[in-house]
Write a protein that holds these residues in place. Sequence first.
Motif, PDB file in Angstrom:
ATOM      1  N   GLY A 155     -60.347  19.387  24.038  1.00  0.00           N
ATOM      2  CA  GLY A 155     -60.402  19.763  25.326  1.00  0.00           C
ATOM      3  C   GLY A 155     -59.130  20.588  26.055  1.00  0.00           C
ATOM      4  N   THR A 156     -58.343  20.895  25.095  1.00  0.00           N
ATOM      5  CA  THR A 156     -57.237  21.716  25.608  1.00  0.00           C
ATOM      6  C   THR A 156     -57.524  23.157  25.196  1.00  0.00           C
ATOM      7  OG1 THR A 156     -55.893  21.459  23.477  1.00  0.00           O
ATOM      8  CG2 THR A 156     -55.683  19.866  25.242  1.00  0.00           C
ATOM      9  N   GLN A 157     -56.404  23.837  25.697  1.00  0.00           N
ATOM     10  CA  GLN A 157     -56.443  25.228  25.674  1.00  0.00           C
ATOM     11  C   GLN A 157     -56.087  25.680  24.047  1.00  0.00           C
ATOM     12  OE1 GLN A 157     -54.684  28.235  28.694  1.00  0.00           O
ATOM     13  NE2 GLN A 157     -53.242  26.545  28.542  1.00  0.00           N
ATOM     14  N   TYR A 158     -55.662  24.652  23.318  1.00  0.00           N
ATOM     15  CA  TYR A 158     -55.399  25.081  21.913  1.00  0.00           C
ATOM     16  C   TYR A 158     -56.416  24.598  20.846  1.00  0.00           C
ATOM     17  CZ  TYR A 158     -50.891  26.384  24.101  1.00  0.00           C
ATOM     18  OH  TYR A 158     -49.757  26.702  24.683  1.00  0.00           O
ATOM     19  N   ALA A 159     -57.551  23.856  21.553  1.00  0.00           N
ATOM     20  CA  ALA A 159     -58.497  23.506  20.545  1.00  0.00           C
ATOM     21  C   ALA A 159     -59.447  24.673  20.187  1.00  0.00           C
ATOM     22  CB  ALA A 159     -59.568  22.630  21.346  1.00  0.00           C
ATOM     23  N   ALA A 160     -60.195  24.613  19.333  1.00  0.00           N
ATOM     24  CA  ALA A 160     -61.195  25.712  18.806  1.00  0.00           C
ATOM     25  C   ALA A 160     -61.893  26.570  19.959  1.00  0.00           C
ATOM     26  CB  ALA A 160     -62.082  25.331  17.749  1.00  0.00           C
ATOM     27  N   ASP A 161     -62.330  25.772  21.048  1.00  0.00           N
ATOM     28  CA  ASP A 161     -63.208  26.079  21.824  1.00  0.00           C
ATOM     29  C   ASP A 161     -62.355  26.271  23.364  1.00  0.00           C
ATOM     30  OD1 ASP A 161     -62.524  23.558  22.514  1.00  0.00           O
ATOM     31  OD2 ASP A 161     -64.610  23.033  23.094  1.00  0.00           O
ATOM     32  N   GLY A 162     -60.929  26.151  23.044  1.00  0.00           N
ATOM     33  CA  GLY A 162     -60.039  26.463  24.244  1.00  0.00           C
ATOM     34  C   GLY A 162     -59.765  27.945  24.471  1.00  0.00           C
ATOM     35  N   ALA A 163     -59.126  28.437  25.398  1.00  0.00           N
ATOM     36  CA  ALA A 163     -59.034  29.783  25.649  1.00  0.00           C
ATOM     37  C   ALA A 163     -58.133  30.472  24.766  1.00  0.00           C
ATOM     38  CB  ALA A 163     -58.397  30.060  27.246  1.00  0.00           C
ATOM     39  N   ILE A 164     -56.743  29.713  24.231  1.00  0.00           N
ATOM     40  CA  ILE A 164     -56.051  30.525  23.452  1.00  0.00           C
ATOM     41  C   ILE A 164     -56.431  29.809  22.047  1.00  0.00           C
ATOM     42  CG2 ILE A 164     -53.654  29.993  22.481  1.00  0.00           C
ATOM     43  CD1 ILE A 164     -52.691  29.287  25.265  1.00  0.00           C
ATOM     44  N   GLY A 165     -57.054  28.983  21.482  1.00  0.00           N
ATOM     45  CA  GLY A 165     -57.596  28.804  20.284  1.00  0.00           C
ATOM     46  C   GLY A 165     -58.650  29.563  20.153  1.00  0.00           C
ATOM     47  N   ALA A 166     -59.742  29.936  20.832  1.00  0.00           N
ATOM     48  CA  ALA A 166     -60.753  30.737  20.742  1.00  0.00           C
ATOM     49  C   ALA A 166     -59.991  32.328  20.413  1.00  0.00           C
ATOM     50  CB  ALA A 166     -61.749  30.997  21.747  1.00  0.00           C
ATOM     51  N   ALA A 167     -59.304  32.834  21.234  1.00  0.00           N
ATOM     52  CA  ALA A 167     -58.475  33.804  21.228  1.00  0.00           C
ATOM     53  C   ALA A 167     -57.976  34.295  19.884  1.00  0.00           C
ATOM     54  CB  ALA A 167     -57.535  34.280  22.406  1.00  0.00           C
ATOM     55  N   LEU A 168     -57.323  33.005  19.387  1.00  0.00           N
ATOM     56  CA  LEU A 168     -56.386  33.231  18.128  1.00  0.00           C
ATOM     57  C   LEU A 168     -57.613  33.301  16.820  1.00  0.00           C
ATOM     58  CD1 LEU A 168     -53.586  30.587  18.575  1.00  0.00           C
ATOM     59  CD2 LEU A 168     -53.396  33.071  18.003  1.00  0.00           C
ATOM     60  N   ALA A 169     -58.734  32.552  17.028  1.00  0.00           N
ATOM     61  CA  ALA A 169     -59.843  32.516  16.001  1.00  0.00           C
ATOM     62  C   ALA A 169     -60.313  33.920  15.838  1.00  0.00           C
ATOM     63  CB  ALA A 169     -60.595  31.405  16.297  1.00  0.00           C
ATOM     64  N   TRP A 188     -45.680  28.721  14.890  1.00  0.00           N
ATOM     65  CA  TRP A 188     -46.942  27.939  15.322  1.00  0.00           C
ATOM     66  C   TRP A 188     -48.184  28.775  15.736  1.00  0.00           C
ATOM     67  CZ3 TRP A 188     -49.387  28.578  19.884  1.00  0.00           C
ATOM     68  CH2 TRP A 188     -48.671  28.867  21.107  1.00  0.00           C
ATOM     69  N   LEU A 189     -47.652  30.024  16.280  1.00  0.00           N
ATOM     70  CA  LEU A 189     -48.907  30.940  16.723  1.00  0.00           C
ATOM     71  C   LEU A 189     -49.589  31.484  15.433  1.00  0.00           C
ATOM     72  CD1 LEU A 189     -49.937  31.940  19.648  1.00  0.00           C
ATOM     73  CD2 LEU A 189     -48.787  34.067  19.205  1.00  0.00           C
ATOM     74  N   PRO A 190     -49.289  31.972  14.511  1.00  0.00           N
ATOM     75  CA  PRO A 190     -49.987  32.386  13.206  1.00  0.00           C
ATOM     76  C   PRO A 190     -50.331  31.130  12.435  1.00  0.00           C
ATOM     77  CG  PRO A 190     -47.530  32.710  12.948  1.00  0.00           C
ATOM     78  CD  PRO A 190     -47.660  32.462  14.359  1.00  0.00           C
ATOM     79  N   GLY A 191     -49.572  30.020  12.538  1.00  0.00           N
ATOM     80  CA  GLY A 191     -50.114  28.884  11.760  1.00  0.00           C
ATOM     81  C   GLY A 191     -51.214  28.238  12.611  1.00  0.00           C
ATOM     82  N   LEU A 192     -51.604  28.371  13.735  1.00  0.00           N
ATOM     83  CA  LEU A 192     -52.592  27.813  14.292  1.00  0.00           C
ATOM     84  C   LEU A 192     -53.829  28.826  14.410  1.00  0.00           C
ATOM     85  CD1 LEU A 192     -54.043  25.727  16.035  1.00  0.00           C
ATOM     86  CD2 LEU A 192     -53.144  26.924  18.348  1.00  0.00           C
ATOM     87  N   ALA A 193     -53.505  30.014  14.346  1.00  0.00           N
ATOM     88  CA  ALA A 193     -54.571  30.826  14.063  1.00  0.00           C
ATOM     89  C   ALA A 193     -55.107  30.620  12.528  1.00  0.00           C
ATOM     90  CB  ALA A 193     -53.979  32.609  14.086  1.00  0.00           C
ATOM     91  N   ALA A 194     -54.521  30.639  11.688  1.00  0.00           N
ATOM     92  CA  ALA A 194     -54.702  30.368  10.125  1.00  0.00           C
ATOM     93  C   ALA A 194     -55.530  28.914  10.306  1.00  0.00           C
ATOM     94  CB  ALA A 194     -53.612  30.158   9.326  1.00  0.00           C
ATOM     95  N   LEU A 195     -55.175  27.873  10.859  1.00  0.00           N
ATOM     96  CA  LEU A 195     -55.979  26.731  10.959  1.00  0.00           C
ATOM     97  C   LEU A 195     -57.408  26.860  11.678  1.00  0.00           C
ATOM     98  CD1 LEU A 195     -53.278  24.011  12.110  1.00  0.00           C
ATOM     99  CD2 LEU A 195     -54.593  24.159   9.849  1.00  0.00           C
ATOM    100  N   LEU A 196     -57.556  27.841  12.427  1.00  0.00           N
ATOM    101  CA  LEU A 196     -58.777  28.219  13.038  1.00  0.00           C
ATOM    102  C   LEU A 196     -59.639  29.185  12.600  1.00  0.00           C
ATOM    103  CD1 LEU A 196     -57.052  27.884  16.994  1.00  0.00           C
ATOM    104  CD2 LEU A 196     -58.733  26.152  15.619  1.00  0.00           C
TER     105      LEU A 196
END
Length: 280
Positions: free
Chosen positions: A151-165, A216-224
């Motif tokens: 439910g947060t911005q950093y989840a796969a369907d959140g604004a930041i998570g989706a942009a990173l993915a 964390w930014l490239p790390g989260l992108a890789a996780l997603l």
Amino acid sequence: MSVRVLVAGTTGVLGRALLPVLRERGHDVVPLGVDLLDRAAVLAAVRSAAPDVVVHQASALRHPDALTRTARLRAEGTATLLETGIRLVAHSIAFATAPAGAAVLDEDAALYLDAPDPGWAATTAAVAALEASTLAASGTVLRLGVLHGPGTQYAADGAIGAALARGRYRQPADAHGVTSFVHVLDAAWATVLAVEAVVPGLFNITDDSPAVGAEWLPGLAALLGGPPPRTIPADMAERLLGWFPTYQLTRLRGASNDRARQALGWKPRFPDWRSASPPR
């Protein structure tokens, strides 16, 4: 011991996490069903509910003027709740401190009241008002880290998570800012402990692993499942990303959770931003 808890802010990501945990612990939970900025309605609702403790986690992040509305909820809403004389557990933010000193700060660090961005200056002023008034009334203030999880911005369907993915987020060349995250379930659990412990004071609720943006930014992108974010020159970052994302990635300080561990007996089950599930 079971207590009656009135919760202001039950429909957001943290409210959805908190209410079930309070009820599982045997507490009687009453949502505040009125506008927190309607003083008369709030006072009447609190009198009717007759709670033992009030939890204030109201925000307006989906409002068209989110920063201004949330600032009012923190300043004016807190003042109204304190008028009732009921013990207050209020949520604040751990990332409102000034970007000075060590990379990771404790609760004594100064707030960023002179931030150059007007919206962020108003946010930190409201945070200061919430904290000062709550502490003066012997309440408890929980400074939450940047929320991650469902439910947060950093989840796969959140604004930041989706942009990173999708490879649509950018990383400043000087991404040395430090972010302290906290999972929504850890934030909820800390709130329950604050309700039960009756320990006044100011506490950072953050995970154990403050992380620089370049980690964390490239790390989260890789996780997603996304590519590494494209690096952009530092002098272009604010124009392309906006003031706060640039500030977070380049200058923000992290927050230590030592005080909460010692006084509340709390520790994060999700130790860092990589954690999709708690350790067994």
